[in-house]
Scaffold this motif. Structure first.
Motif, short mmCIF file in Angstrom:
data_model
loop_
_atom_site.label_atom_id
_atom_site.label_comp_id
_atom_site.label_asym_id
_atom_site.label_seq_id
_atom_site.Cartn_x
_atom_site.Cartn_y
_atom_site.Cartn_z
N UNK A 62 1.07 13.77 1.93
CA UNK A 62 0.44 12.50 2.19
C UNK A 62 0.89 11.69 3.47
N UNK A 63 2.26 11.58 3.63
CA UNK A 63 2.50 10.80 5.18
C UNK A 63 1.90 11.71 6.04
N UNK A 64 2.28 12.96 6.01
CA UNK A 64 1.97 13.68 7.56
C UNK A 64 0.19 13.82 7.64
N UNK A 65 -0.58 13.35 6.46
CA UNK A 65 -1.90 13.12 6.82
C UNK A 65 -2.41 11.92 7.31
N UNK B 151 0.79 -1.25 0.13
CA UNK B 151 -0.06 0.01 -0.24
C UNK B 151 0.73 1.22 -0.02
N UNK B 152 1.84 1.34 0.74
CA UNK B 152 2.65 2.37 0.94
C UNK B 152 3.49 2.72 -0.33
N UNK B 153 4.05 1.69 -1.13
CA UNK B 153 4.75 2.13 -2.39
C UNK B 153 3.79 2.19 -3.48
N UNK B 154 2.48 1.75 -3.40
CA UNK B 154 1.47 1.93 -4.34
C UNK B 154 1.07 3.52 -4.30
N UNK B 155 0.88 4.02 -3.17
CA UNK B 155 0.70 5.45 -2.80
C UNK B 155 1.68 6.43 -3.25
N UNK B 156 2.87 5.86 -2.89
CA UNK B 156 4.19 6.81 -3.39
C UNK B 156 4.31 6.64 -4.97
N UNK B 157 3.91 5.59 -5.67
CA UNK B 157 3.82 5.64 -7.09
C UNK B 157 3.03 6.51 -7.93
N UNK B 158 1.76 6.89 -7.19
CA UNK B 158 1.20 7.56 -7.51
C UNK B 158 1.20 8.97 -7.61
N UNK B 159 2.31 9.53 -6.70
CA UNK B 159 2.78 10.68 -6.88
C UNK B 159 3.71 11.04 -8.11
N UNK C 33 7.79 -0.03 6.89
CA UNK C 33 6.79 0.16 5.92
C UNK C 33 6.72 0.01 4.72
N UNK C 34 7.97 0.30 3.92
CA UNK C 34 8.34 0.06 2.61
C UNK C 34 8.41 -1.34 2.12
N UNK C 35 8.45 -2.10 3.00
CA UNK C 35 8.61 -3.60 2.84
C UNK C 35 7.51 -4.77 3.38
N UNK C 36 6.72 -3.88 4.28
CA UNK C 36 5.65 -5.04 4.95
C UNK C 36 4.51 -5.16 3.82
N UNK C 37 4.30 -6.56 4.05
CA UNK C 37 3.05 -6.78 3.06
C UNK C 37 1.79 -6.33 3.54
N UNK C 38 0.68 -6.08 3.00
CA UNK C 38 -0.53 -5.39 3.12
C UNK C 38 -1.36 -6.03 4.26
#
Length: 169
Positions: free
Chosen positions: A35-38, A12-20, A93-98
Motif C-alpha cells: 500500500x505504501x509502495x503504491x 488518512x495514513x492511520x485510517x488506511x493502516x487501520x483497514x489493514x 505522516x503518522x501525525x500530520x492532520x489531513x
C-alpha cells in the motif's frame, strides 16, 4: 515517556493502516509495504519494508538486493538516503492532520562507515514535535533518524528537516 499524543491519530495514513487490521495477520506486513509502495512509488521500487509504524517511531529496512546495490555490492548511497528520508517522512505522516501538506525541507546525510548487508532506519519524534505537527498550521521539525547495517552500527549521520503547510483549497 510519551503520553496520549503518541496514541493513534485520526488522519488518512492511520485510517488506511487501520483497514489493514482486517486482513489476515500473515498478509498484513506485505499489504502495508504494498500500500505504501503504491502511494510512494520509489519506496515500492526499492523494496523498503515497514517493520514498525507508530506515531512516535517508524522503523524501516532495506535488504541488500541487486536493484539497490552500488558497484561494490553494497546498498547504494542514494538508497540509504531514501531509507532515512522514508522513515522520517512516514513518522511525520503518522501525525500530520489531513488539512496539512508535509514537505521535505532539507536533508543531509554524512556517510561514516561502510555498510554491510541489510540496512535499517529508525525515525523518532518527541512529544513536543508531535504536538507541534498536530497543532500548528505551518512549521518544521528536525526528525531524528538512526541508520544502521547488519552489524547494528550506525553507518550515516542524518539531518532530516520536514516542513508542513496548510493545503490549498
Amino acid at each position: 515517556m510519551l503520553n496520549h499524543l503518541a496514541m493513534e491519530y485520526n488522519n488518512n495514513l492511520n485510517r488506511t493502516l487501520a483497514k489493514l487490521q482486517k486482513v489476515p495477520v500473515f498478509l498484513q506486513s506485505w499489504m502495508r509495504d504494498y500500500a505504501i509502495g503504491r502511494f510512494v512509488k520509489f519506496v515500492g521500487t526499492a523494496g523498503i519494508h515497514f517493520e514498525k509504524m507508530t506515531c512516535n517511531e517508524v522503523a524501516v529496512t532495506l535488504p541488500n538486493k541487486t536493484n539497490v546495490q552500488n558497484h561494490i555490492g553494497q546498498i547504494h548511497a542514494a538508497a540509504t538516503t531514501l531509507l532515512a528520508e522514508t522513515a522520517s517522512g512516514i513518522v511525520v505522516g503518522m501525525n500530520i492532520p489531513d488539512d496539512k501538506l508535509p514537505l521535505m525541507k532539507s536533508l543531509s546525510v554524512k556517510f561514516i562507515k561502510r555498510s554491510q548487508g541489510q540496512q535499517k532506519a529508525i525515525a523518532t519524534l518527541t512529544e513536543d514535535q508531535i504536538k507541534q505537527i498536530r497543532e500548528t498550521d505551518k512549521g518544521e521539525v528536525n526528525v531524528s533518524v538512526k541508520v544502521t547495517d547488519e552489524t547494528e552500527e550506525e553507518i550515516v549521520k542524518t539531518e532530516m528537516i520536514w516542513a508542513w503547510i496548510l493545503k490549498k483549497k
